[in-house]
Enzyme design. Sequence first.
Site, mmCIF file in Angstrom:
data_model
loop_
_atom_site.group_PDB
_atom_site.id
_atom_site.type_symbol
_atom_site.label_atom_id
_atom_site.label_comp_id
_atom_site.label_asym_id
_atom_site.label_seq_id
_atom_site.Cartn_x
_atom_site.Cartn_y
_atom_site.Cartn_z
ATOM 1 N N CYS A 1 -9.676 14.969 -1.011
ATOM 2 C CA CYS A 1 -9.436 16.325 -1.520
ATOM 3 C C CYS A 1 -8.141 16.338 -2.339
ATOM 4 C CB CYS A 1 -9.299 17.280 -0.335
ATOM 5 S SG CYS A 1 -8.795 18.953 -0.795
ATOM 6 N N CYS B 1 3.117 4.998 12.585
ATOM 7 C CA CYS B 1 2.235 4.127 11.794
ATOM 8 C C CYS B 1 3.092 3.256 10.871
ATOM 9 C CB CYS B 1 1.295 5.019 10.981
ATOM 10 S SG CYS B 1 0.265 4.172 9.772
ATOM 11 N N HIS B 2 2.523 2.130 10.462
ATOM 12 C CA HIS B 2 3.283 1.250 9.561
ATOM 13 C C HIS B 2 3.650 1.964 8.254
ATOM 14 C CE1 HIS B 2 4.430 -3.035 8.778
ATOM 15 N NE2 HIS B 2 4.746 -2.422 7.655
ATOM 16 N N THR B 3 2.840 2.939 7.851
ATOM 17 C CA THR B 3 3.128 3.638 6.598
ATOM 18 C C THR B 3 4.438 4.426 6.680
ATOM 19 O OG1 THR B 3 0.744 3.776 6.246
ATOM 20 C CG2 THR B 3 2.119 5.145 4.830
ATOM 21 N N CYS C 1 -10.421 21.019 1.430
ATOM 22 C CA CYS C 1 -10.474 22.435 1.029
ATOM 23 C C CYS C 1 -11.908 22.920 0.898
ATOM 24 C CB CYS C 1 -9.705 22.647 -0.273
ATOM 25 S SG CYS C 1 -10.579 22.085 -1.768
ATOM 26 N N CYS D 1 -12.630 22.005 -4.096
ATOM 27 C CA CYS D 1 -12.166 21.269 -5.290
ATOM 28 C C CYS D 1 -13.282 20.321 -5.756
ATOM 29 C CB CYS D 1 -10.870 20.505 -5.003
ATOM 30 S SG CYS D 1 -11.079 19.026 -3.993
ATOM 31 N N ARG E 1 0.738 0.608 18.993
ATOM 32 C CA ARG E 1 1.166 1.950 18.655
ATOM 33 C C ARG E 1 2.192 2.433 19.684
ATOM 34 N NH1 ARG E 1 -0.168 1.744 13.876
ATOM 35 N NH2 ARG E 1 -1.281 3.404 12.800
ATOM 36 N N CYS F 1 -4.462 9.174 12.124
ATOM 37 C CA CYS F 1 -4.369 8.145 11.082
ATOM 38 C C CYS F 1 -5.047 6.847 11.535
ATOM 39 C CB CYS F 1 -2.928 7.862 10.647
ATOM 40 S SG CYS F 1 -2.909 6.652 9.284
ATOM 41 N N CYS G 1 -13.911 17.521 -3.193
ATOM 42 C CA CYS G 1 -14.646 17.956 -2.000
ATOM 43 C C CYS G 1 -16.109 18.237 -2.338
ATOM 44 C CB CYS G 1 -14.015 19.214 -1.408
ATOM 45 S SG CYS G 1 -12.493 18.910 -0.480
ATOM 46 N N HIS H 1 2.989 11.164 10.514
ATOM 47 C CA HIS H 1 1.739 11.742 9.996
ATOM 48 C C HIS H 1 0.563 11.493 10.935
ATOM 49 C CE1 HIS H 1 1.778 7.558 8.705
ATOM 50 N NE2 HIS H 1 0.452 7.620 8.709
ATOM 51 N N GLU H 2 0.862 11.085 12.194
ATOM 52 C CA GLU H 2 -0.227 10.739 13.129
ATOM 53 C C GLU H 2 -0.066 11.585 14.387
ATOM 54 O OE1 GLU H 2 -1.922 6.359 13.531
ATOM 55 O OE2 GLU H 2 -0.364 6.643 15.024
ATOM 56 N N ARG I 1 -2.732 17.848 -3.591
ATOM 57 C CA ARG I 1 -2.203 16.474 -3.639
ATOM 58 C C ARG I 1 -0.906 16.388 -4.450
ATOM 59 N NH1 ARG I 1 0.016 12.733 -3.159
ATOM 60 N NH2 ARG I 1 -0.535 10.533 -2.896
HETATM 61 P P1 NAD Z 1 1.031 -3.092 11.810
HETATM 62 O O1 NAD Z 1 2.362 -3.491 11.332
HETATM 63 O O2 NAD Z 1 0.922 -2.517 13.184
HETATM 64 O O3 NAD Z 1 0.025 -4.341 11.758
HETATM 65 C C1 NAD Z 1 0.009 -5.276 10.733
HETATM 66 C C2 NAD Z 1 -0.506 -6.601 11.289
HETATM 67 O O4 NAD Z 1 -0.606 -7.537 10.212
HETATM 68 C C3 NAD Z 1 0.422 -7.230 12.321
HETATM 69 O O5 NAD Z 1 -0.316 -7.591 13.484
HETATM 70 C C4 NAD Z 1 0.986 -8.457 11.617
HETATM 71 O O6 NAD Z 1 1.263 -9.534 12.491
HETATM 72 C C5 NAD Z 1 -0.148 -8.789 10.655
HETATM 73 N N1 NAD Z 1 0.270 -9.585 9.499
HETATM 74 C C6 NAD Z 1 1.382 -9.426 8.734
HETATM 75 N N2 NAD Z 1 1.400 -10.327 7.732
HETATM 76 C C7 NAD Z 1 0.278 -11.070 7.866
HETATM 77 C C8 NAD Z 1 -0.282 -12.165 7.130
HETATM 78 N N3 NAD Z 1 0.326 -12.650 6.050
HETATM 79 N N4 NAD Z 1 -1.456 -12.681 7.543
HETATM 80 C C9 NAD Z 1 -2.082 -12.200 8.646
HETATM 81 N N5 NAD Z 1 -1.596 -11.169 9.385
HETATM 82 C C10 NAD Z 1 -0.435 -10.620 8.997
HETATM 83 O O7 NAD Z 1 0.455 -2.068 10.746
HETATM 84 P P2 NAD Z 1 -0.679 -0.922 10.858
HETATM 85 O O8 NAD Z 1 -0.062 0.343 11.338
HETATM 86 O O9 NAD Z 1 -1.869 -1.476 11.546
HETATM 87 O O10 NAD Z 1 -0.979 -0.708 9.278
HETATM 88 C C11 NAD Z 1 -1.558 -1.752 8.532
HETATM 89 C C12 NAD Z 1 -1.557 -1.406 7.049
HETATM 90 O O11 NAD Z 1 -2.465 -0.337 6.809
HETATM 91 C C13 NAD Z 1 -0.209 -0.926 6.500
HETATM 92 O O12 NAD Z 1 -0.079 -1.405 5.174
HETATM 93 C C14 NAD Z 1 -0.360 0.581 6.487
HETATM 94 O O13 NAD Z 1 0.520 1.177 5.563
HETATM 95 C C15 NAD Z 1 -1.803 0.687 6.058
HETATM 96 N N6 NAD Z 1 -2.512 1.936 6.354
HETATM 97 C C16 NAD Z 1 -3.399 2.366 5.433
HETATM 98 C C17 NAD Z 1 -4.162 3.501 5.674
HETATM 99 C C18 NAD Z 1 -5.166 3.973 4.683
HETATM 100 O O14 NAD Z 1 -5.672 5.095 4.820
HETATM 101 N N7 NAD Z 1 -5.530 3.188 3.697
HETATM 102 C C19 NAD Z 1 -3.971 4.221 6.868
HETATM 103 C C20 NAD Z 1 -3.052 3.723 7.789
HETATM 104 C C21 NAD Z 1 -2.318 2.579 7.534
HETATM 105 N N1 AHE Z 2 2.281 6.966 -1.650
HETATM 106 C C1 AHE Z 2 1.836 5.608 -1.896
HETATM 107 C C2 AHE Z 2 0.501 5.305 -1.314
HETATM 108 C C3 AHE Z 2 0.436 5.475 0.171
HETATM 109 C C4 AHE Z 2 -1.008 5.427 0.560
HETATM 110 O O1 AHE Z 2 -1.802 4.678 0.004
HETATM 111 N N2 AHE Z 2 -1.374 6.220 1.548
HETATM 112 C C5 AHE Z 2 -2.719 6.199 2.092
HETATM 113 C C6 AHE Z 2 -2.622 6.600 3.512
HETATM 114 S S1 AHE Z 2 -1.631 5.530 4.459
HETATM 115 C C7 AHE Z 2 -1.658 6.265 5.969
HETATM 116 O O2 AHE Z 2 -0.988 5.531 6.859
HETATM 117 C C8 AHE Z 2 -3.623 7.220 1.436
HETATM 118 O O3 AHE Z 2 -4.422 7.900 2.037
HETATM 119 N N3 AHE Z 2 -3.558 7.326 0.163
HETATM 120 C C9 AHE Z 2 -4.302 8.281 -0.583
HETATM 121 C C10 AHE Z 2 -3.392 9.324 -1.141
HETATM 122 O O4 AHE Z 2 -3.862 10.213 -1.849
HETATM 123 O O5 AHE Z 2 -2.184 9.254 -0.867
HETATM 124 C C11 AHE Z 2 1.879 5.260 -3.368
HETATM 125 O O6 AHE Z 2 1.602 4.102 -3.690
HETATM 126 O O7 AHE Z 2 2.223 6.157 -4.158
HETATM 127 ZN ZN ZN Z 3 -0.816 6.026 8.880
HETATM 128 ZN ZN ZN Z 4 -10.750 19.764 -1.800
#
Ligand code: NAD
Ligand code: AHE
Ligand code: ZN
Ligand code: ZN
Length: 374
Positions: A111, A45-47, A97, A100, A369, A174, A103, A67-68, A115
């Site tokens: 949860c 994943c990008h993260t 859990c 908490c 992916r 994820c 939850c 993490h995936e 954390r």
């Molecule tokens: P990825 O790198 O596969 O995809 C990102 C896409 O964004 C690419 O297609 C890229 O071309 C496009 N992009 C980049 N800059 C851009 C711009 N300025 N304008 C338009 N498009 C643009 O990433 P991913 O795995 O799909 O993850 C995406 C984001 O989501 C990451 O920041 C990741 O950390 C986050 N994420 C968050 C959660 C969550 O729970 N909140 C879970 C998973 C991933």
């Molecule tokens: N550790 C970072 C934040 C990272 C983050 O926001 N993680 C997301 C999942 S990304 C999965 O690809 C998330 O679920 N956050 C909730 C949590 O509790 O971490 C920071 O900024 O400190």
């Molecule tokens: Zn992820």
């Molecule tokens: Zn909990």
Amino acid sequence: MTAQTIKSKAAVAWAVGEPLSMEIVDVMPPQKGEVRVKMIATGVCHTDAFTLSGDDPEGIFPCILGHEGGGIVESIGEGVTSVQVGDHVIPLYTPECGECKFCKSGKTNLCQKIRATQGKGLMPDGTTRFSKDGVDIFHYMGCSTFSEYTVLPEISLAKVNPAAPLEEVCLLGCGVTTGMGAVMNTAKVEEGATVAIFGMGGIGLSAVIGATMAKASRIIVIDINESKFELAGKLGATDFINPKDYDKPIQDVIVELTDGGVDYSFECIGNVNVMRSALECCHKGWGESVVIGVAGAGQEISTRPFQLVTGRVWKGSAFGGVKGRSELPEYVERYLAGEFKLSDFITHTMSLEQVNDAFDLMHEGKSIRTVIHF
Ligand code: NAD
Ligand code: AHE
Ligand code: ZN
Ligand code: ZN
């Protein structure tokens, strides 16, 4: 038989920005309330790249990223009752859990039981299960799926139908759940709604699936890499925008295209400027924008407060708002029932030894992916 420390192949992140290094590490037996899992497959994943880059305030090294994943329970620690050896499981970076405050609230999937230690790369008892030649290696997001064997708290495992191929449903650990869940759980997009989705990686494309399932009338996708549009269209996107084709803010383009703005927007990139565009392309009075992308340390979002005063709503979503233990198994069932496909997302498969190539492909915009097979 009591479990022993075992040797495991793992891709270790020794320091920020360095390529991952293939090592044989020691993995301790699961302690009380813990489970040791043999990984079968993991997505990248990008993260993972975000944390390796040094942008993650919680990044801690050396660690084992990933993490995936999808795996099979190899051994269980004292007191574990909800899974047994041989069960198919998906690791959860957002555990459940059930006891908490978070939850019990019924209002969030976040949860908080473990954390604090999870954020420090440790198991709930404050220690790590990984080491190499006596040097401790930290866990990552409570999962560390870039290892043949990993240890997780019992509350961080979703037990899933063994009929599901772990090489595909690992993506529900994820990316796919995050995108679909953000649309269906967090925003609750309704039939006929208009939607804009920024970023067509694994997360944004999964949001397209969610919007299609919700029967959105218009699904506008925005990316600077047009090679992503073909799959987006196959999944149900109706309009395709490359911001580079315009010399004005992209929110203005979308507002004009949609008679005042979209009902819902989703930022799936992690770019704070795009987060602003995503909010400001929402319709006055009711438009809702969901931040999914993760932005680097020190970055902040901004907009004119008037945007909110006039009815737009800014919210965020982690793991699609999905409660891992009680709700993720149902996503696996829906996948098995054919409601959505995962194979479309898997542009590359490779061995753990090639994991650095997976990061390169992601940075070059050539993969959706990559799935690592153990
Ligand atoms: P990825 O790198 O596969 O995809 C990102 C896409 O964004 C690419 O297609 C890229 O071309 C496009 N992009 C980049 N800059 C851009 C711009 N300025 N304008 C338009 N498009 C643009 O990433 P991913 O795995 O799909 O993850 C995406 C984001 O989501 C990451 O920041 C990741 O950390 C986050 N994420 C968050 C959660 C969550 O729970 N909140 C879970 C998973 C991933
Ligand atoms: N550790 C970072 C934040 C990272 C983050 O926001 N993680 C997301 C999942 S990304 C999965 O690809 C998330 O679920 N956050 C909730 C949590 O509790 O971490 C920071 O900024 O400190
Ligand atoms: Zn992820
Ligand atoms: Zn909990």
